[in-house]
Design a protein around this motif. Structure first.
Motif, PDB file in Angstrom:
ATOM      1  N   LEU A 161       0.856  -1.192   0.000  1.00 60.00           N
ATOM      2  CA  LEU A 161       0.000   0.000   0.000  1.00 60.00           C
ATOM      3  C   LEU A 161       0.893   1.244   0.000  1.00 60.00           C
ATOM      4  CD1 LEU A 161      -2.679  -1.068   2.627  1.00 60.00           C
ATOM      5  CD2 LEU A 161      -2.751  -1.290   0.147  1.00 60.00           C
ATOM      6  N   LEU A 162       0.344   2.310  -0.523  1.00 56.97           N
ATOM      7  CA  LEU A 162       1.139   3.529  -0.630  1.00 56.97           C
ATOM      8  C   LEU A 162       1.123   4.301   0.680  1.00 56.97           C
ATOM      9  CD1 LEU A 162      -0.210   4.692  -4.089  1.00 56.97           C
ATOM     10  CD2 LEU A 162       2.125   3.887  -3.608  1.00 56.97           C
ATOM     11  N   ASN A 163       2.248   4.881   1.021  1.00 57.43           N
ATOM     12  CA  ASN A 163       2.293   5.778   2.173  1.00 57.43           C
ATOM     13  C   ASN A 163       2.821   7.120   1.686  1.00 57.43           C
ATOM     14  OD1 ASN A 163       2.377   6.987   4.624  1.00 57.43           O
ATOM     15  ND2 ASN A 163       4.111   5.808   5.427  1.00 57.43           N
ATOM     16  N   LEU A 164       1.909   7.951   1.228  1.00 56.08           N
ATOM     17  CA  LEU A 164       2.299   9.225   0.626  1.00 56.08           C
ATOM     18  C   LEU A 164       2.112  10.309   1.674  1.00 56.08           C
ATOM     19  CD1 LEU A 164       0.499   8.545  -2.757  1.00 56.08           C
ATOM     20  CD2 LEU A 164       2.932   8.277  -2.248  1.00 56.08           C
ATOM     21  N   ARG A 165       3.213  10.695   2.303  1.00 55.76           N
ATOM     22  CA  ARG A 165       3.117  11.524   3.499  1.00 55.76           C
ATOM     23  C   ARG A 165       2.729  12.964   3.236  1.00 55.76           C
ATOM     24  NH1 ARG A 165       7.338   8.382   4.368  1.00 55.76           N
ATOM     25  NH2 ARG A 165       7.208   6.844   6.030  1.00 55.76           N
TER      26      ARG A 165
END
Ligand code: ADP
Ligand code: MG
Length: 696
Positions: free
Chosen positions: A523-527
């Motif tokens: 899953l993406l973790n786009l901060r």
């Protein structure tokens, strides 16, 4: 007589007013244009315009305005009076069908992301008959879409309406497959819960950061914050109660169904939730709600802060987007049904949402991205920046049983066959409504918790509607070809669960361990905003919006540009404000205090040798040191602002995040320490305590 039902919608040109005031055939034409998007002919438009004008004048209106939602995220209006000269110095009040249907505001200054060169700066507004006209401050407001000369959407309404059409088209294909030929349209519904802060106007006006940027750029932690949770659902203070009362009354007049209100977790924080309605109307209503909140707060000598993170260290404000899909017969398609067929249809729509959230997690993240919301997401009080879904234990074990072709519950030792078996009943809202999940199923709707409090809800719903339309399109393509519908449906649902279950997470979303696991699930973790914006241009996302005719590729590129531009502009203004306040207010005040401390030590030493003057000397040294250190940070921040990369918007945004925002935070650290040490009479600004507890 009960005055509320009497006044509810009294400022809205709604169905009952139209039925009274329009000839039957024209009324029917308007209904058709509302439900099926049929264009009104010009003769009918003239009749409608006239009726609207007469009604508005009776209600005291003198002007009309095409009310639209440019990409600034707020609303815009340009007023035109009904006055029309008839010679001899006399006037009549006029409003033509043409003026109702189309307007041409000189709107060259709205953000267009390069969609509109200034030589053809004209923009057009076009009546949206699905949203009622209303009167606000003596102005007849016509909800409109806003497009360029070439027909490109320059606003937030047009793509939302297009996305409503997309999910309608695909949703109808699905219900037809389940044998439903009565339903003529499918819409999504939204109930947005709006959080906000109220602070006293007098203290607000002393803080330039609040005035210019909507948030505090510094401020030491007050002795009391939200530790005791004593504000949450607490008794509402009289001034706030008076504000809420007036707000409700004004919203009700505009047909906005404001329903719940309560205090939120942080001191000074509150929430308002309306009863849900059709998504595009909910978006209009939420804009009106935010506008009225600001306006009415002023009347009560308060200021309404809609910023996502006005105060560091305290909860920020979000806007939970409760979303579902509904037929024109009022059936909620995300409500589990009674029969095997209804159940199967429910499961298929549920799968469509699961797949949509998984496939387009990047777009959902982008839809909530802003400089302001970056302070909130992943900050341990709001959903993390990782998109995942909560379904609840019960529903998840049903999906597990289907996925593994295993028995479940009262379906005796037999595996569940979708479309054949009645699903075991699972009670609604039994589970501990997981508050840490960004996207939670709450029994018959989904609650998307990432949107920020100040943002228009259009963006998130454009993504939700379109992404779910895409899942439905794929399912309809498969099922329409099926030889054995039930078997095909069963396999389809099982396969979707298998491929997309990674997005489902029922645990604590705030847990560090989850972030690690999410990454291992892919899953993406786009901060931050600069992290996620590039995904806008991923081919799969362009394909999605182009295929469903929601955005053209040019429109997507324009939005990408606007997102980056506004991120950079916000950070630029914040940096400038922080510098100005530091140089002009804080450093001079603290340095005056240091000087007075030194003077007092010198004076006292002249008269008495016994006193060590320890308080004064230690403080003088500490504060003097902080002033020097802060000044170095001011210079470093100014230096960064002089060296902005000029070639590329994404690089610029990354620079603002890494070089500007980080230096602002370093400077803030020193300012907060100074505030803690400086005598109250020298500190030139209201503190967090002053701001948060300013309304009694
Ligand atoms: P919470 O417990 O999360 O604070 P509330 O019950 O106060 O939630 O608010 C839930 C919101 O969800 C309300 O605005 C409500 O109208 C809305 N809602 C309820 N059913 C639906 C639905 N089918 N579609 C969209 N929104 C819905
Ligand atoms: Mg909620």
């Amino acid at each position: 007589m009960n005055p509320i039902p009497e006044t509810f919608g009294s400022m809205v040109f709604n169905d009952s007013v139209m039925r009274q005031r329009l000839p039957k055939d024209v009324f029917q034409q308007v209904q058709l244009s509302m439900t099926e998007g049929k264009r009104l002919d010009s003769a009918a438009a003239t009749v409608v315009a006239n009726a609207m004008k007469d009604w508005a004048i009776e209600k005291g209106a003198t002007h009309y305005s095409h009310w639209f939602q440019p990409m600034t995220g707020i609303t815009a209006e340009k007023h035109e009076s009904f006055l029309s000269p008839v010679g001899g110095g006399r006037v009549i009040m006029e409003f033509s069908g043409k003026e109702l249907i189309q307007g041409e505001p000189d709107a060259s200054s709205f953000p267009s992301g390069g969609l509109r060169a200034t030589f053809e700066a004209r923009g057009y507004t076009a009546w949206d008959p699905t949203s009622y006209a209303f009167i606000k401050d003596g102005i007849l407001c016509i909800p409109t879409a806003f497009c360029s000369y070439g027909g490109e959407a320059l606003d937030k309404k047009t793509p939302l309406l297009r996305s409503m059409e997309a999910i309608n088209r695909q949703g109808l294909r699905i219900v037809r497959l389940f044998g439903n030929n009565r339903v003529t349209s499918i819409k999504t519904t939204v109930g947005p819960e709006q959080e906000y802060f109220l602070i006293d106007r007098e203290v607000y006006e002393k803080r330039k950061d609040l005035i210019y940027t909507g948030r505090t750029l510094f401020g030491a932690k007050p002795p009391k914050g939200q530790e005791l949770d004593d504000h949450y659902f607490g008794a509402i203070k009289p001034r706030v109660a008076a504000f809420m009362k007036e707000l409700n009354e004004e919203l009700w007049k505009l047909g906005v169904m404001a329903k719940t209100e309560h205090n939120e977790v942080a001191p000074g924080q509150h929430e308002l939730a309306p009863i849900f309605t059709t998504t595009n109307i909910a978006a209009d209503h939420n804009q009106l709600t935010m506008e009225l909140m600001r306006k009415i707060a002023k009347k009560h000598d308060m200021v309404c802060l809609l910023h996502e993170k006005p105060f560091a260290g305290l909860n920020g404000s979000g806007k939970h987007n409760n979303w579902s899909i509904c037929t024109n017969e009022g059936v909620n398609l995300l409500e589990p049904g009674e029969t095997p067929y209804e159940n199967a249809q429910f499961l298929l729509f549920l799968c469509a949402v699961i797949q949509a959230v998984d496939d387009y997690q990047d777009m959902l993240r982008i839809s909530v991205a802003s400089a302001a919301n970056d302070h909130r997401l992943g900050a341990n009080e709001a959903p993390p920046a990782v998109v995942s879904m909560f379904l609840g234990a019960e529903l998840e074990s049903i999906l597990n049983a289907i996925e593994n072709e295993a028995p479940y519950g009262n379906v005796k030792k037999e595996q569940i066959k979708v479309g054949v078996h009645v699903l075991p009943k699972f009670p609604r809202d039994t589970t501990d409504r997981n508050r840490t999940s960004p996207f939670a199923f709450t029994g018959n709707k989904f609650e998307f918790r990432m949107p920020g409090s100040s943002a228009s809800i259009s963006g998130v719903n454009v993504v939700l509607n379109t992404a779910v339309a895409e899942s439905l399109r794929q399912y309809a393509d498969i099922l329409e070809q099926a030889e054995n519908f039930e078997a095909c449906l069963h396999d389809l649902i099982r396969d979707v669960i298998r491929s997309h279950k990674r997005i489902v997470f029922n645990g604590n979303g705030y847990d560090e361990a989850w972030i690690k696991e999410a990454e291992s699930r892919g899953l993406l973790n786009l901060r931050s905003t600069p992290d996620c914006v590039p995904y806008y241009l991923a081919q799969k996302n362009i394909d999605l919006f182009v295929r469903h005719r929601v955005y053209s590729e040019t429109e997507i590129r324009a939005r990408y540009q606007i997102k980056l531009d506004s991120y950079c502009k916000v950070l630029h203004m914040e940096a400038q404000t922080l510098l100005e306040m530091t140089r002009k207010e804080i450093l001079p005040s603290v340095s005056a205090y240091v000087r007075d401390l030194t003077d007092s030590v010198l004076t006292r030493r002249e008269y008495s040798t016994r006193s060590a003057c320890r308080f004064e000397t230690e403080l003088e040294e500490k504060l003097g040191g902080l002033v020097d250190a802060a000044y170095v940070k001011v210079l470093a921040l100014e230096d960064a602002l002089r060296n902005l990369p000029k070639d590329d918007s994404l690089r610029l945004a990354v620079f603002y995040r890494d070089e500007v925002l980080s230096r602002m935070e370093e400077l803030r650290h020193d300012l907060d320490e100074m505030e803690r040490l400086t005598a109250a009479e020298y500190w030139p600004l209201p503190t967090y305590g002053d701001l948060l507890f300013s309304v009694n």
